[in-house]
Design an enzyme around this catalytic site. Structure first.
Site, PDB file in Angstrom:
ATOM      1  N   CYS A 274      34.246 -32.658  11.809  1.00 29.50           N
ATOM      2  CA  CYS A 274      32.906 -31.831  11.469  1.00 29.50           C
ATOM      3  C   CYS A 274      33.254 -30.398  10.940  1.00 29.50           C
ATOM      4  CB  CYS A 274      32.007 -31.866  12.741  1.00 29.50           C
ATOM      5  SG  CYS A 274      30.688 -30.725  12.596  1.00 29.50           S
TER       6      CYS A 274
ATOM      7  N   HIS B 190      25.700 -34.522   2.649  1.00 29.93           N
ATOM      8  CA  HIS B 190      26.200 -33.846   3.754  1.00 29.93           C
ATOM      9  C   HIS B 190      26.441 -34.174   5.268  1.00 29.93           C
ATOM     10  CE1 HIS B 190      26.120 -30.420   0.641  1.00 29.93           C
ATOM     11  NE2 HIS B 190      27.403 -30.704   0.693  1.00 29.93           N
TER      12      HIS B 190
ATOM     13  N   CYS C 164     -18.782 -23.696  15.440  1.00 30.11           N
ATOM     14  CA  CYS C 164     -18.725 -23.072  16.862  1.00 30.11           C
ATOM     15  C   CYS C 164     -19.932 -21.921  16.475  1.00 30.11           C
ATOM     16  CB  CYS C 164     -17.678 -22.529  17.168  1.00 30.11           C
ATOM     17  SG  CYS C 164     -16.916 -21.074  16.169  1.00 30.11           S
TER      18      CYS C 164
ATOM     19  N   CYS D  48     -11.552 -12.330   3.926  1.00 30.74           N
ATOM     20  CA  CYS D  48     -10.700 -11.540   4.654  1.00 30.74           C
ATOM     21  C   CYS D  48     -10.716 -12.098   6.251  1.00 30.74           C
ATOM     22  CB  CYS D  48     -11.127 -10.122   4.437  1.00 30.74           C
ATOM     23  SG  CYS D  48     -12.804  -9.878   5.167  1.00 30.74           S
TER      24      CYS D  48
ATOM     25  N   CYS E  79     -18.223  38.434  19.364  1.00 31.51           N
ATOM     26  CA  CYS E  79     -17.035  39.356  19.233  1.00 31.51           C
ATOM     27  C   CYS E  79     -16.123  38.542  18.203  1.00 31.51           C
ATOM     28  CB  CYS E  79     -16.519  39.697  20.363  1.00 31.51           C
ATOM     29  SG  CYS E  79     -15.123  40.650  20.024  1.00 31.51           S
TER      30      CYS E  79
ATOM     31  N   CYS F   8      -7.981  37.883  14.661  1.00 31.15           N
ATOM     32  CA  CYS F   8      -9.527  38.313  13.969  1.00 31.15           C
ATOM     33  C   CYS F   8      -9.968  36.856  13.754  1.00 31.15           C
ATOM     34  CB  CYS F   8      -9.071  39.162  12.957  1.00 31.15           C
ATOM     35  SG  CYS F   8     -10.520  39.646  11.900  1.00 31.15           S
TER      36      CYS F   8
END
Length: 1029
Positions: free
Chosen positions: A124, A143, A239, A247, A297, A309
């Site tokens: 083999c 083979h 069903c 899709c 503010c 700021c």
């Protein structure tokens, strides 16, 4: 454009459950059941019928190639169970190449034939151990290895999911191992794994087939759906789950698959949260965390302690509030605009979703109202008008809610930014929103009337409400159709991208897949859809028994629709269908006696396949005998009666044509609400001064086309050599040359100098023209041509021409001797200058084809060979009257659009595969001819797209306007060769040549109404007579 006709179109809706869905509602429309008598093109196959369907295809391959079952299975798995493709490769490449590509070996080899005794020992090559000969197995490739190595190899491949095509272990051997030997070796060690191997083989019929998808229900119902035609459709499984076949997500028409995928992702992820943060917060300059200003503010403090700021969002030290940063302002304004736009469309989508869920509760109320009404008034025992209205409400509401995601992407900048100008986008958006608004108003009125307590009204008011609901239901259906037509024709149709295709609108809803006939089978195989399995496969289903149902654990998300009970409705007022609620009963399984009938049919079909040559010969022989007897008879009065019939037909045709002949009125169409001319020609005073543009150097890759001839030196464009003798008329003859498949393939490969067959192959090929006519044709620079061979049509004089065109344009009509005799018999004689009116008549002798349709393709497609010095040509079919100025047509269709070829779009269909079915249905060609051509095109990879290179894929070639350039000349040569090789229907070959010759970009495929503006169509008067020897 219906994709399906069904025999059992059912719609279900059920009570809300605890399962999550992408939209948070269950579809009430899905409960309604519609029954039709047409057969469904979508099939649901049970476990037993799956095996029968697989064996049916296996039997076809076995009968075609005389193969054993395991080799036929290996072959079909390689070609994805496409029997037509197997046949095409077999015809194209031969049996040896077909087997080699699939890894099939047909040589019969005995196990270790070199050994005479089973007690001998062999080596083999895998484990490098000596083993007994009877402990080895030899595959078809020759083979052999020991059984232990084979078994280990098979176990690994099966566990890796590669069991459908397990290759030989030998180095560089592509042969596929015998499934019977695999089963025997594996079952000896692990019987359960052998069963798994059998299941994988059966599932290959599902997983490797593009026409089949698993049902995406959760928990999985065990079914798969097979469609026969177009994959862009919506189907309903047995069903009750409705889904998009393309899709596998929920049915989302009129959204395209890509639009729906983007929308669901956008609704689920945090993209809009990011937009809100961009608009309302700014990053801290120190820790970069988003900070929102909460007070008045301008000094803002982050939790990290940084102060900055509010105006500039910079640190306090050294900053300037007066500096204007345009990019930052634009970025913020753009993000705010996108956010507001998304919020608008999402709110409308959510509002209709909520209305959908709320209206689902109408079911029980409607049932109660109709019961009360029936008890009170016997005249209202038929309450189908209510259930029809309820069904139409659900259907229209679905269209509305999915129309908002469509509009979001259609008129946004995500997908089609470069497809439309701002002006075009605005016009199309207004057109769509007008249709959408009308549908929305109608749906709200219908919902209002259905919610009224009509069971408490007086009889007259009930009748008034009934008429209102019926009218509103019909109007809603029409509005939905108009909306879909607007989307398909005005919005998606003109786009260059062919990726956005939607399922067509069906008044009766999503097609319900019918059951595939089952057959008894002795093999018991369990099926499952793996978590990572492809959703492609044949339509498969099974009984939902506990063992089988437990085995299915698909990874697909739950569908938003569910089935429970159903009510039978009709969209029309039918006395047969009442709108009463009823429990849906599943169809009973056919009894075993049915299988005996199927077996009888199979045996008959096998005998037909076995003796098909004899069956084909018998009617041919009978026809020959009949023709011989008929020719031997003397002509009798029947001929006179036939002449009278023909004269009557001619009179009726003359009456029919009287309305079209010599018409000059322009054709118009409405674009964006404005009526426009289909063909926008220059004013007559400008046309009068038109001249043919100067020659310019070609910028295309193709500089020269070399025409293949029988001489050693190929015929080069510019040398005019017309044949003078006639030969036997066949598809390939001395006129065409015998183009091999290899030469055909090479002709599509574009080079600077391209060689191609293009007619006029031999001087003895036919299509003989006098020297006087050839000399005249050499003088033409611009030509309008037509032909009538076999006496089929009359000659119609061109109209609408300017003086400039009369002086600069040749008008040439090609006739054969049959047409000449027919026209002279009717009093139309050629003058001494060879003219009849404006047409210069050219008589052609020795036509190369028996089929007059093929003879007509020569002047139609090979004008550059006939008019060697012409720069432009216009072809007009003989059934039409040309009614526009030729120079004006060239300016409008070619020069103004910078095109080299102009041809009409097909008015009815957009796909070559759809056109092939129509050709067979209308008997324009035999099914065998069309099948060979379409099989070849499918094998070559011709897609089913409706648009190629941004152009509509299917053309109608009764008018062809073109410039004679090397590229267009090559295109027409290739087109002519395809017509000769396959069918005479040039509509089938045009898309293929256009697809293969991708360098031809500047082609003008004008709409159908432009073609109608160019010609007055008369239709064919008589059937053309075949060529006489």
């Amino acid at each position: 454009m219906d994709y399906y006709t069904t025999s059992d179109n059912e719609y279900y809706y059920g009570d809300d459950d605890d399962r999550d869905s992408s939209d948070g509602f269950q579809d009430p429309e899905s409960e309604l059941q519609w029954t039709s008598h047409k057969e469904s093109c979508a099939k649901v196959i049970t476990k037993d019928s799956l095996l029968a369907a697989q064996r049916e295809d296996l039997q076809k391959a076995k009968d075609l190639l005389s193969l054993k079952e395991h080799r036929a299975r290996t072959l079909l798995i390689h070609y994805r169970w496409d029997v037509d493709k197997v046949f095409a490769v077999f015809v194209e490449k031969g049996k040896e190449q077909l087997y080699a590509e699939a890894g099939v070996t047909v040589e019969e080899l005995n196990d270790i034939s070199l050994l005479q005794c089973s007690s001998s020992e062999v080596m083999c090559d895998i484990c490098i151990e000596e083993v007994l000969a009877n402990g080895t197995t030899t595959m078809d490739c020759g083979h052999y290895f020991c059984n232990n190595c084979w078994t280990e190899h098979f176990i690994v491949k099966i566990n890796e999911g590669q069991s459908r095509r397990i290759r030989c272990m030998a180095h560089k051997c592509n042969a596929i191992c015998d499934e019977g030997k695999i089963r025997n070796l594996v079952s000896a060690r692990d019987p359960d794994l052998a069963k798994k191997f059998d299941r994988f083989l059966l599932e290959s019929y599902i997983e490797d087939n593009k026409r089949v998808k698993w049902c995406p229900s959760t928990p999985h119902c065990g079914n798969a759906i097979c469609v026969e035609d177009d994959e862009y459709c919506e189907v309903e499984c047995a069903c009750g789950v409705q889904f998009c076949f393309s899709c596998s997500s929920d049915a989302h028409s009129p959204c395209s698959c890509l639009m729906w995928e983007l929308w669901t992702k956008k609704c689920k992820d945090e993209s809009e949260t990011v937009n809100w943060i961009t608009v309302n917060t700014k990053p801290c300059p120190k820790c970069h965390k988003p900070v929102e200003k909460s007070g008045g503010c301008n000094l803002v403090s982050c939790i990290c302690g940084q102060h900055f700021c509010d105006h500039t969002w910079n640190v306090i030290g050294g900053h300037s509030c007066g500096r204007y940063t345009e990019n930052h302002v634009k970025k913020t304004a753009r993000a705010k605009k996108y956010l507001l736009r998304y919020i608008h469309y999402h709110n409308r989508y959510k509002a209709h979703t909520d209305s959908f869920k709320a209206e689902a509760q109408l079911k029980e109320k409607i049932q109660l109202k109709t019961s009360n009404l029936e008890e009170r008034e016997s005249a209202f025992i038929d309450s189908s008008w209510v259930t029809n209205g309820l069904y139409r409400l659900f259907r229209s509401r679905r269209v509305l809610l999915y129309s908002y995601p469509f509009a979001y992407y259609m008129f946004g900048e995500d997908l089609f930014k470069n497809e439309m100008t701002e002006k075009e986008r605005e016009i199309k958006q207004n057109l769509f929103e007008d249709q959408q608004q009308q549908l929305e108003a109608n749906v709200e009125k219908l919902s209002l009337f259905l919610e009224e307590p009509f069971d408490e009204y007086a009889k007259d008011k009930v009748m008034e409400t009934r008429m209102q609901i019926i009218n509103l239901s019909k109007i809603a259906d029409e509005r939905c159709k108009k909306l879909y037509e607007c989307i398909e024709n005005d919005l998606l149709g003109p786009l260059q991208q062919g990726t956005h295709v939607i399922a067509s609108y069906k008044s009766k809803g999503v097609a319900k897949a019918s059951e595939h006939p089952e057959k008894n089978s002795a093999i018991n195989v369990q099926l499952e859809r793996p978590d990572n399995a492809s959703l492609c496969g044949k339509t498969v289903g099974r009984k939902t028994n506990a063992a089988w149902q437990h085995q299915l654990r698909p990874s697909m998300s739950s569908s938003i629709f569910n089935n429970s009970i159903s009510i039978s409705v009709s969209d029309e007022e039918s006395d047969e269908l009442a709108g009463k609620m009823r429990v849906r009963v599943r169809r009973k399984r056919r009894k075993s006696g049915f299988h005996g009938k199927n077996e009888l049919v199979r045996r008959i079909l096998r005998q037909i396949l076995k003796w098909w040559m004899v069956l084909l010969f018998l009617p041919v022989a009978g026809l020959l005998v009949f023709e011989a007897l008929r020719i031997g008879r003397k002509p009798g009065p029947a001929i006179n009666s036939e002449l009278v019939t023909q004269q009557k037909s001619a009179l009726s045709l003359d009456k029919k044509q009287g309305g079209n002949l010599n018409r000059l009125d322009p054709m118009t169409r409405v674009v964006g609400g404005v009526k426009q001319r289909c063909l926008n020609l220059l004013p007559p005073e400008e046309v009068q001064h038109l001249d043919v543009p100067m020659d310019k150097e070609s910028t295309n890759l193709i500089k020269k086309v070399v025409y293949i001839s029988e001489s050693d030196t190929p015929y080069v464009e510019g040398n005019s050599t017309l044949s003078h003798q006639h030969t036997e008329a066949t598809r390939f003859n001395l006129f065409t040359g015998n183009q091999t498949l290899e030469q055909r393939e090479k002709s599509f490969k574009v080079n600077e100098a391209t060689m191609v067959h293009c007619g006029f192959y031999s001087e003895n090929g036919g299509f003989r023209i006098s020297d006087e006519d050839k000399n005249y044709m050499q003088t033409c620079k611009v030509v309008v041509s037509t032909c009538a061979f076999g006496g089929g049509d009359d000659l119609y004089q061109p109209i609408g021409m300017s003086e400039a065109s009369l002086q600069k344009v040749c008008h040439v009509a090609f006739w054969d001797e049959i047409t000449l005799a027919a026209q002279e018999k009717e009093g139309r004689r050629i003058d001494e200058d060879q003219f009849i009116g404006k047409w210069r008549i050219v008589i052609v002798k020795d036509l190369p084809f028996q089929d007059q349709r093929l003879n007509g393709k020569i002047p139609k497609m090979l004008a550059h060979r006939l008019f060697a010095h012409a720069r432009y040509s216009i072809w007009v079919d003989s059934k039409s009257q040309f009614r526009r100025d030729p120079l004006g047509v060239l300016e409008a269709l070619l020069w103004r659009t910078n095109s080299v070829l102009a041809i009409s779009e097909h008015g009815a269909r957009s796909n070559v595969y759809d056109e092939s079915k129509a050709v067979v249905k209308k008997n324009k060609a035999t099914p065998e001819e069309v099948e060979v051509q379409i099989t070849q095109y499918h094998h070559d990879g011709l897609p089913e797209d409706k648009r190629f290179n941004g152009k509509k894929a299917l053309a109608e070639a009764s008018v062809i306007v073109r410039e004679h350039t090397p590229l267009t000349n090559l295109f027409m040569c290739l087109w002519f060769n395809e017509v000769v090789r396959f069918t005479s229907r040039d509509q089938l070959s045009f898309p293929y040549v256009l697809w293969r010759l991708k360098v031809l970009k500047n082609i003008n495929m004008f709409p159908v109404c432009t073609r109608k503006d160019l010609v007055n169509s008369m239709g064919h008067l008589r059937k053309a007579k075949p060529r006489t020897n």
